[in-house]
Design a protein around this motif. Structure first.
Motif, mmCIF file in Angstrom:
data_model
loop_
_atom_site.group_PDB
_atom_site.id
_atom_site.type_symbol
_atom_site.label_atom_id
_atom_site.label_comp_id
_atom_site.label_asym_id
_atom_site.label_seq_id
_atom_site.Cartn_x
_atom_site.Cartn_y
_atom_site.Cartn_z
ATOM 1 N N MET A 133 0.859 -1.193 0.000
ATOM 2 C CA MET A 133 0.000 0.000 0.000
ATOM 3 C C MET A 133 0.893 1.240 0.000
ATOM 4 N N ALA A 134 0.512 2.236 -0.807
ATOM 5 C CA ALA A 134 1.267 3.487 -0.891
ATOM 6 C C ALA A 134 0.424 4.637 -0.361
ATOM 7 N N ASP A 135 0.998 5.365 0.594
ATOM 8 C CA ASP A 135 0.393 6.597 1.098
ATOM 9 C C ASP A 135 0.984 7.729 0.278
ATOM 10 N N LEU A 136 0.152 8.379 -0.526
ATOM 11 C CA LEU A 136 0.629 9.372 -1.472
ATOM 12 C C LEU A 136 0.270 10.781 -1.016
ATOM 13 N N PRO A 137 1.065 11.775 -1.396
ATOM 14 C CA PRO A 137 0.774 13.149 -0.986
ATOM 15 C C PRO A 137 -0.639 13.573 -1.373
ATOM 16 N N GLY A 138 -1.256 14.412 -0.547
ATOM 17 C CA GLY A 138 -2.648 14.812 -0.746
ATOM 18 C C GLY A 138 -2.877 15.615 -2.014
ATOM 19 N N LEU A 139 -4.072 15.461 -2.559
ATOM 20 C CA LEU A 139 -4.468 16.170 -3.775
ATOM 21 C C LEU A 139 -5.261 17.427 -3.419
ATOM 22 N N ILE A 140 -5.199 18.418 -4.306
ATOM 23 C CA ILE A 140 -6.056 19.590 -4.201
ATOM 24 C C ILE A 140 -6.555 19.925 -5.604
ATOM 25 N N GLU A 141 -7.478 20.847 -5.702
ATOM 26 C CA GLU A 141 -7.984 21.249 -7.015
ATOM 27 C C GLU A 141 -6.849 21.812 -7.864
ATOM 28 N N GLY A 142 -6.872 21.462 -9.161
ATOM 29 C CA GLY A 142 -5.826 21.918 -10.069
ATOM 30 C C GLY A 142 -4.601 21.031 -10.071
ATOM 31 N N ALA A 143 -4.659 19.893 -9.383
ATOM 32 C CA ALA A 143 -3.485 19.011 -9.300
ATOM 33 C C ALA A 143 -3.060 18.504 -10.668
ATOM 34 N N HIS A 144 -4.015 18.281 -11.576
ATOM 35 C CA HIS A 144 -3.670 17.764 -12.904
ATOM 36 C C HIS A 144 -2.842 18.766 -13.695
ATOM 37 N N GLU A 145 -2.874 20.047 -13.273
ATOM 38 C CA GLU A 145 -2.067 21.082 -13.911
ATOM 39 C C GLU A 145 -0.782 21.350 -13.125
ATOM 40 N N GLY A 146 -0.545 20.550 -12.089
ATOM 41 C CA GLY A 146 0.677 20.701 -11.305
ATOM 42 C C GLY A 146 0.519 21.545 -10.061
ATOM 43 N N VAL A 147 -0.713 21.953 -9.727
ATOM 44 C CA VAL A 147 -0.925 22.766 -8.532
ATOM 45 C C VAL A 147 -0.626 21.926 -7.285
ATOM 46 N N GLY A 148 -0.038 22.563 -6.272
ATOM 47 C CA GLY A 148 0.323 21.832 -5.052
ATOM 48 C C GLY A 148 1.385 20.796 -5.356
ATOM 49 N N LEU A 149 1.135 19.561 -4.957
ATOM 50 C CA LEU A 149 2.050 18.453 -5.265
ATOM 51 C C LEU A 149 1.467 17.581 -6.366
ATOM 52 N N GLY A 150 0.657 18.204 -7.231
ATOM 53 C CA GLY A 150 -0.137 17.464 -8.214
ATOM 54 C C GLY A 150 0.582 16.417 -9.019
ATOM 55 N N HIS A 151 1.546 16.836 -9.861
ATOM 56 C CA HIS A 151 2.191 15.878 -10.741
ATOM 57 C C HIS A 151 3.037 14.877 -9.970
ATOM 58 N N GLN A 152 3.686 15.330 -8.866
ATOM 59 C CA GLN A 152 4.471 14.406 -8.061
ATOM 60 C C GLN A 152 3.582 13.301 -7.502
ATOM 61 N N PHE A 153 2.340 13.628 -7.203
ATOM 62 C CA PHE A 153 1.394 12.642 -6.675
ATOM 63 C C PHE A 153 0.827 11.762 -7.784
ATOM 64 N N LEU A 154 0.323 12.401 -8.817
ATOM 65 C CA LEU A 154 -0.468 11.673 -9.817
ATOM 66 C C LEU A 154 0.345 10.651 -10.600
ATOM 67 N N ARG A 155 1.644 10.894 -10.795
ATOM 68 C CA ARG A 155 2.425 9.922 -11.559
ATOM 69 C C ARG A 155 2.483 8.577 -10.850
ATOM 70 N N HIS A 156 2.379 8.572 -9.515
ATOM 71 C CA HIS A 156 2.442 7.323 -8.767
ATOM 72 C C HIS A 156 1.102 6.593 -8.771
ATOM 73 N N VAL A 157 0.000 7.320 -8.972
ATOM 74 C CA VAL A 157 -1.321 6.689 -9.041
ATOM 75 C C VAL A 157 -1.412 5.768 -10.253
ATOM 76 N N GLU A 158 -0.672 6.096 -11.313
ATOM 77 C CA GLU A 158 -0.764 5.341 -12.567
ATOM 78 C C GLU A 158 -0.445 3.865 -12.378
ATOM 79 N N ARG A 159 0.458 3.515 -11.461
ATOM 80 C CA ARG A 159 0.920 2.147 -11.321
ATOM 81 C C ARG A 159 0.026 1.283 -10.434
ATOM 82 N N THR A 160 -0.807 1.895 -9.602
ATOM 83 C CA THR A 160 -1.573 1.118 -8.633
ATOM 84 C C THR A 160 -2.713 0.363 -9.303
ATOM 85 N N LYS A 161 -3.045 -0.800 -8.728
ATOM 86 C CA LYS A 161 -4.119 -1.623 -9.278
ATOM 87 C C LYS A 161 -5.475 -1.254 -8.687
ATOM 88 N N VAL A 162 -5.461 -0.837 -7.427
ATOM 89 C CA VAL A 162 -6.702 -0.479 -6.724
ATOM 90 C C VAL A 162 -6.465 0.833 -5.978
#
Length: 434
Positions: free
Chosen positions: A210-239
């Protein structure tokens, strides 16, 4: 310190130079050519090491060069090939060309290898150029330069389950409660600024990462906050386990949180919307949580599995873990709809057309100098050994055959004008032998 994106320089080894030599044996008059070929340069190879978890090592060493090949020798002896440079990377590393963005390799399994920069071929010795017309040629090639490039390394964690949700909803507390991981926990946003991994053991003997990933906020897909650093790791998870603050302790509405986070994931990469997801309704030990939970279930509908828990008191964790393990089993049994590798390469597939092929060379003027440029012609200059007259004649003949002289004349070049190819400069002459 967790490092998940770096830029490094790689260079394959240059090929060894070919040799001009002749047989000098007793009782063997006119022995003929005996210069061996140079050895091939080594490759820069990336290899997955499951013991690595970050790209930290690349913060301190950014240049990787393979060994060059040995030069050819007399008595027709060829030079040895250069040793490959093996570079260890963690599983989940994606390698892209820094200039073009082209995907070079997606390294996921322990021991998996990929050649990132190829070594140059060895130059040919004069034994390769003997002909009936010229049985004793004084021609040898220099080694071909190794491939060099800057590459971007991006680490996408390989975890079975990813915890997603707004900052401070209890993701780190949940991971700490169900595994031996000890992530930093604090009563402020973005306590977790890097991913944390933990192995979760279910009572029936099953386990998953299980991976605990940095929190998301609005605009994360555009890199706001820790958006891209977080979202790239979501790609690999199965659930995905979507952790919701069901008590609304920070004044937000749980249903709106759920909608916004899912929208950010969808905007980042549309297929992530289809990733199996379980909602962990956290902080059920706080006031108003039961009331919010009933309303939340009505809003999301019966198709969304919701498990009320309290990571702080461990309430409901057993049921949640069994549900996650069951869903993982189901996903692994069905198999992924489309492998990550295939998605990546399909996205960067190129179609080459005949009319789009680059010319063999181009000519431009810099003041009084005519500059000839082209990959093939520059490689020819680098691999020609100008110490031997036969090599110079061969070089001039090759240029003439490629149409370089005619093209220069068409551009207005006259006898005595300076021509530059790479670092080499010479005068144009009537003899066309430069």
């Amino acid at each position: 310190m967790f490092v998940d994106k770096v830029k490094v320089y790689v260079k394959g080894g240059d090929g060894g130079n070919g040799m001009v030599a002749f047989r000098r044996e007793k009782y063997v008059p006119f022995g003929g050519p005996a210069g061996g070929d140079g050895g091939r340069g080594g490759d820069v190879v990336f290899e997955v090491d499951e013991g690595l978890r970050t790209l930290m090592d690349f913060r301190y060493q950014k240049h990787f060069k393979a060994k060059r090949g040995e030069n050819g020798r007399s008595k027709s002896q060829h030079g040895a090939g250069g040793e490959d440079k093996i570079v260890k990377v963690p599983p989940g590393t994606v390698v892209r060309d820094a200039d073009t963005g082209e995907l070079i390799a997606d390294l996921t399994e322990h021991g998996q290898r990929a050649v990132i920069a190829r070594g140059g071929r060895g130059g040919r010795g004069n034994i390769r150029f003997a002909t009936p017309v010229n049985p004793a040629p004084e021609i040898a090639e220099n080694g071909e330069p190794g491939q060099e490039r800057w590459v971007d390394l991006e680490l996408k964690l390989l975890a079975d389950v990813g915890l997603i949700g707004y900052p401070s909803v209890g993701k780190s507390t949940l991971l700490a409660a169900v595994s031996a991981a000890r992530p930093k926990i604090g009563a402020y946003h973005f306590t977790t600024i890097v991913p944390n991994l933990g192995v979760v053991q279910v009572e029936d003997g099953r386990s998953f990462v299980m991976a605990d990933l940095p929190g998301l906020i609005e605009g994360a897909h555009e890199g706001v906050g820790l958006g891209h650093q977080f979202l790239r790791h979501v790609e690999r998870t199965k659930v995905l386990v979507h952790v919701i603050d069901m008590a609304g302790s920070e004044g937000r509405d749980p249903y709106e949180d759920w909608q916004k986070i899912n929208e950010e994931i969808k905007l980042y990469r549309q297929d992530l919307e289809l990733r199996p997801q379980i909602v962990a309704a956290n902080k059920m030990d706080l006031p108003d949580a039961e009331e919010y939970l009933e309303l939340f279930k009505e809003q999301v509908g019966p198709d969304v599995p919701v498990y009320p828990i309290s990571a702080a008191t461990r309430q409901g964790l057993r049921e949640l873990l069994f549900a996650v393990a069951d869903l993982l089993d189901q996903v692994e049994k069905e198999g992924p709809a489309e492998p990550v590798m295939e998605q990546e390469f399909t996205a960067t597939r190129k179609i080459y057309k005949a009319e789009e092929e680059k010319p063999a060379f181009t000519i431009r003027r810099e003041n009084e100098v005519y500059v000839v440029e082209g990959e093939r012609i520059e490689k020819l200059v680098h691999m020609t050994n100008f110490n031997y007259h036969d090599s110079i004649l061969r070089f001039a003949h090759t240029l003439k055959k490629m149409g370089v002289e005619d093209a220069l004349r068409e551009r207005g070049a006259k006898d005595g004008d300076t021509i530059r190819i790479g670092e080499l400069e010479f005068e144009l002459t009537d003899a066309a032998d430069f």
